[in-house]
Each structure stands twice: as structure tokens, then as C-alpha cells.
Write a protein that holds these residues in place. Structure first.
Motif, mmCIF file in Angstrom:
data_model
loop_
_atom_site.group_PDB
_atom_site.id
_atom_site.type_symbol
_atom_site.label_atom_id
_atom_site.label_comp_id
_atom_site.label_asym_id
_atom_site.label_seq_id
_atom_site.Cartn_x
_atom_site.Cartn_y
_atom_site.Cartn_z
ATOM 1 N N LYS A 61 -9.409 1.629 -5.159
ATOM 2 C CA LYS A 61 -7.927 2.181 -4.502
ATOM 3 C C LYS A 61 -7.320 1.109 -3.853
ATOM 4 O O LYS A 61 -5.921 1.339 -3.613
ATOM 5 N N PRO B 170 0.794 -1.184 0.040
ATOM 6 C CA PRO B 170 -0.024 -0.025 -0.030
ATOM 7 C C PRO B 170 0.789 1.450 0.096
ATOM 8 O O PRO B 170 1.934 1.248 0.559
ATOM 9 N N GLY B 171 0.233 2.257 -0.632
ATOM 10 C CA GLY B 171 0.831 3.712 -0.572
ATOM 11 C C GLY B 171 -0.139 4.677 -0.611
ATOM 12 O O GLY B 171 -1.387 4.444 -0.627
ATOM 13 N N GLU B 172 0.228 5.840 -0.965
ATOM 14 C CA GLU B 172 -0.507 7.099 -0.907
ATOM 15 C C GLU B 172 -1.586 6.727 -2.171
ATOM 16 O O GLU B 172 -2.977 7.026 -1.901
ATOM 17 N N ALA B 173 -1.311 6.259 -3.224
ATOM 18 C CA ALA B 173 -2.142 5.988 -4.352
ATOM 19 C C ALA B 173 -3.069 4.918 -4.324
ATOM 20 O O ALA B 173 -4.275 4.667 -4.589
ATOM 21 N N ARG B 174 -2.592 3.778 -3.505
ATOM 22 C CA ARG B 174 -3.066 2.500 -3.394
ATOM 23 C C ARG B 174 -3.237 2.394 -1.679
ATOM 24 O O ARG B 174 -2.263 1.320 -1.248
ATOM 25 N N PRO B 175 -4.016 3.042 -0.893
ATOM 26 C CA PRO B 175 -3.958 3.074 0.331
ATOM 27 C C PRO B 175 -4.569 1.644 1.100
ATOM 28 O O PRO B 175 -5.387 0.787 0.181
ATOM 29 N N GLU C 4 -15.285 7.095 -0.527
ATOM 30 C CA GLU C 4 -14.296 6.938 -1.496
ATOM 31 C C GLU C 4 -14.481 5.895 -2.539
ATOM 32 O O GLU C 4 -13.570 5.810 -3.394
#
Length: 158
Positions: free
Chosen positions: A50, A18-23, A30
Motif C-alpha cells: 500500500k 500518498p493518500g488514503e488508498a496509498r498511505p 497491514e
């Protein structure tokens, strides 16, 4: 050479991390609504797109009061958790009722249609399917027979 789960997972960590684009947390507000032209029935599908899932998809599906999904079949498996409401599912030549708290399983390549039996309240499903896994292998397939019966779908898609 023995299989090493840690090494295997480490090899794909860049893909599923996970990251900012794919939380790793996506809130209901959302979820992304799929365009009606892609749904082919009166239900509303909102995808948790996402999330960093690579092998399955998660949707929140709403069937308005008194309506149904389309008659369809697909190669992937699906599980619907009934968040709220009551109805029944037609699966090939069987029909089974369900209500809030039930899990509804759809096997691969089986004609099925979900019905909202309430005249007043929508049905809300949490829908989980392994369609992304099959797409990774290039074997995803889905057919819709619209708002037809099982026998009409079989006749149309022989």
C-alpha cells in the motif's frame, strides 16, 4: 534547457503522492502476505504494497528455522536487512554468514539462496528491491531453480 528537480517532481506528484488508498505509513499488521504459489519456497513474504512506491518494493520475509529460500536469480538488485536471526547466503560460488543487524546485498542476475542456520528460531528480513523500476521499463525477469544448488541451477538454466 537546464534540469529542474522541482519541476520534475511536480510532474509526477500525482503518481507518488500518498493518500488514503496509498498511505505513507503502513504498519506491520497491514502487510499483505503473498500467496505461497507465488513464493516458490518455504519462506513467507509479506509486502508493504500500500505504500506509494513506484520504483521499489518492500517485503518482510520470514525463513522458518532450519529452512531456506529458493535458489533464484533476477534482474533487480535486492538488499535484505536482518531484523532477527542468523544464517548464511550462497551467492554464485561464495557463501557468507550473517546475523541480526546485517545487510545482505544481492547483485542483479546472480544465483543466490538464503539459509536459516538456526534449528529453533525463524529469520526475519526487511527486503528492499528495485523490481518495480525494472518492471516500468519492461525488463523485469526472475528465475527460480527451487531448492537446488548453484551448480544445479546453472545446469538447468543454461
Amino acid at each position: 534547457m537546464a534540469f529542474d528537480m522541482a519541476a520534475f517532481l511536480g510532474g509526477i506528484s500525482d503518481v507518488v503522492r500518498p493518500g488514503e488508498a496509498r498511505p505513507f505509513v503502513v504498519h506491520d499488521s497491514e502487510l499483505e502476505t503473498l500467496p505461497a504459489a507465488k513464493v516458490h519456497n518455504p519462506t513467507t513474504l509479506r509486502i508493504a504494497g500500500k505504500l506509494p512506491t513506484n520504483t521499489f518494493e518492500i517485503f518482510r520475509q520470514t525463513i522458518p528455522a532450519g529452512l531456506s529460500s529458493d535458489m533464484q536469480r533476477h534482474y533487480h538488485e535486492t538488499v535484505h536487512y536482518v531484523i532477527s536471526g542468523r544464517g548464511h547466503t550462497e551467492l554464485d560460488d561464495e557463501s557468507e554468514s550473517w546475523e541480526t543487524g546485517a545487510f545482505v546485498y544481492t547483485p542483479p542476475w546472480t544465483w543466490h539462496r538464503h539459509y536459516n542456520d538456526s534449528a529453533d528460531e525463524p529469520v526475519e528480513f526487511l527486503t528492499i528491491e528495485n523490481s518495480r523500476l525494472l518492471a516500468l521499463f519492461g525488463i523485469a525477469r526472475r528465475e527460480s531453480a527451487g531448492l537446488s544448488t548453484v551448480s544445479e541451477a546453472r545446469e538447468r538454466f543454461q
